[in-house]
Write a protein that holds these residues in place. Structure first.
Motif, PDB file in Angstrom:
ATOM      1  N   ASP A 292       0.822  -1.201   0.000  1.00 16.39           N
ATOM      2  CA  ASP A 292       0.000   0.000   0.000  1.00 16.39           C
ATOM      3  C   ASP A 292       0.862   1.258   0.000  1.00 16.39           C
ATOM      4  O   ASP A 292       0.502   2.263  -0.615  1.00 16.39           O
ATOM      5  CB  ASP A 292      -0.967  -0.014   1.196  1.00 16.39           C
ATOM      6  CG  ASP A 292      -0.275  -0.269   2.520  1.00 16.39           C
ATOM      7  OD1 ASP A 292       0.755  -0.965   2.539  1.00 16.39           O
ATOM      8  OD2 ASP A 292      -0.770   0.225   3.551  1.00 16.39           O
ATOM      9  N   ARG A 343      -9.349   3.199  -3.076  1.00 11.82           N
ATOM     10  CA  ARG A 343      -9.911   1.861  -2.884  1.00 11.82           C
ATOM     11  C   ARG A 343      -8.833   0.785  -2.950  1.00 11.82           C
ATOM     12  O   ARG A 343      -8.827  -0.156  -2.141  1.00 11.82           O
ATOM     13  CB  ARG A 343     -11.001   1.584  -3.923  1.00 11.82           C
ATOM     14  CG  ARG A 343     -12.312   2.283  -3.648  1.00 11.82           C
ATOM     15  CD  ARG A 343     -13.406   1.729  -4.538  1.00 11.82           C
ATOM     16  NE  ARG A 343     -13.192   2.066  -5.932  1.00 11.82           N
ATOM     17  CZ  ARG A 343     -13.699   3.138  -6.531  1.00 11.82           C
ATOM     18  NH1 ARG A 343     -14.435   3.986  -5.844  1.00 11.82           N
ATOM     19  NH2 ARG A 343     -13.476   3.347  -7.810  1.00 11.82           N
ATOM     20  N   GLU A 346      -6.643   0.969   0.224  1.00 16.06           N
ATOM     21  CA  GLU A 346      -7.328   0.406   1.386  1.00 16.06           C
ATOM     22  C   GLU A 346      -7.375  -1.112   1.309  1.00 16.06           C
ATOM     23  O   GLU A 346      -7.215  -1.802   2.322  1.00 16.06           O
ATOM     24  CB  GLU A 346      -8.738   0.986   1.475  1.00 16.06           C
ATOM     25  CG  GLU A 346      -8.764   2.462   1.870  1.00 16.06           C
ATOM     26  CD  GLU A 346     -10.156   3.049   1.843  1.00 16.06           C
ATOM     27  OE1 GLU A 346     -11.065   2.388   1.264  1.00 16.06           O
ATOM     28  OE2 GLU A 346     -10.346   4.151   2.377  1.00 16.06           O
TER      29      GLU A 346
END
Length: 358
Positions: A292, A343, A346
């Motif tokens: 991420d 999105r 996450e």
């Protein structure tokens, strides 16, 4: 005669490539995600397989693999070969369509002996007793992201996730907006991808629009078709080469979801030296090799603004002085594109990426 020693591929960091100019971003690389360690173990699929020894050369290409058997392109013909236990993980093999392999005759059976290093690959992660990489296509030049103008609707989130997968795998992306016969104008969201230099083809299998141009763009290439069920991947293949006669199915009028016509990835040989790896309709595809924290490196349009962020480690989610957030608010960066970034980030932070929920 001295026994040849099979080599295993060395693990290496994956570097991204900007599809616009072929440049390598020195700051963009992937790391193994720490959360994978919580499952107890992890493995890369291509590290499981015996690799070619020095002096050996591949003599076949994998068309498809099911269980312990593989269909192979060898000496201009399609043949069936056995996959040894050394290339199996549970009931599945580590081989993927497009893999170059060494095959030898043993008694009355062709046996796959070794795997050649992969130049490119498209992967997903599989979570079971351990998290491992599953390669769905190997040695492709292009990733053809197939969407539909309608039925099902155009989904930018899917395109954005596929663009990340293309960069990680080292392949160049092409966007196809199919079913243009069902609408009077292209989806507005598709124009953005032309602005960031992704080639976009607008096609209709019913009318033949754009099919010839797409076929010409694939000449001499190996391409992977990816997209939701029902967008017309199989119809595109039939339109480019009617001799294939691949079965197609209609999209549900109730939920706009397609039915899986393609049940397993397979390599097709088309005219004009076009090689297509058709994949099952994407409903979930876990991105392998992306954290991420590094996701922003795979969004080069975000990077244009990120250099002006107040903090070097800005996540572009909530920090003060974030130039990316400012660009979204001012309209310089499309909100749909930014929402895709959020999105995916996450989902990565939670341990998985699911294509098909956007």
């Amino acid at each position: 005669m001295a026994k040849k020693v099979r080599k295993k591929r060395q693990k290496k960091r994956v570097r991204t490539r900007d599809w616009a100019d072929g440049a390598v971003h020195e700051t963009a690389f992937s790391i193994d995600r720490p959360r994978h360690l919580r499952t107890g173990s992890q493995a890369r699929e291509d590290d499981e397989a015996p690799m070619l020894a020095d002096g050996e050369a591949p003599n076949a290409v994998v068309i498809s693999a099911t269980g312990s058997w593989a269909f192979l392109q060898m000496n201009g013909a399609e043949v069936l070969g056995r996959i040894p236990d050394a290339m199996m993980v549970g009931r599945s093999s580590v081989l993927a369509p497009g893999d170059r392999v060494l095959v030898e005759q043993e008694a009355d059976t062709l046996l796959v002996k070794a795997l050649a290093p992969r130049v490119t690959k498209l992967s997903r992660f599989v979570q079971g007793a351990r998290v491992r990489e599953h390669v769905i296509a190997a040695n492709a030049d292009l990733l053809v992201i197939v969407t539909a103008a309608r039925q099902p609707r155009f989904k930018p989130g899917l395109v954005d996730r596929c663009l990340v997968a293309a960069q990680v795998g080292g392949v160049e992306p092409i966007l196809v907006v199919n079913k243009m016969d069902l609408t009077d104008a292209p989806p507005e969201a598709a124009a953005f991808y032309e602005e960031i230099d992704v080639p976009v083809f607008y096609t209709s299998c019913e009318r033949g629009d754009g099919v010839g141009e797409l076929h010409e763009a694939l000449r001499g290439k190996t391409a992977v078709l990816a997209g939701h069920s029902g967008v017309g991947k199989s119809s595109l293949l039939n339109a480019m080469d009617a001799a294939l006669r691949i079965a197609v199915q209609q999209v549900s009028g109730f939920n706009e979801k397609g039915r899986h016509t393609t049940s397993a990835s397979r390599l097709y040989m088309l005219s004009h030296d076009v090689r297509i790896i058709d994949t099952p309709g994407v409903r979930n595809l876990g991105l392998w090799g992306v954290s991420d924290e590094e996701l922003a490196f795979y969004f080069p349009d975000l990077g244009e603004f990120a250099a002006a962020c107040q903090f070097r480690d800005c996540s572009h989610l909530h920090e003060p002085g974030c130039a990316v957030l400012a660009a979204v608010e001012s309209g310089l960066l499309p909100r749909n594109r930014y929402q895709s970034y959020v999105r995916i980030r996450e989902s990565l932070a939670a341990g998985e990426v699911l294509l098909g929920r956007d």
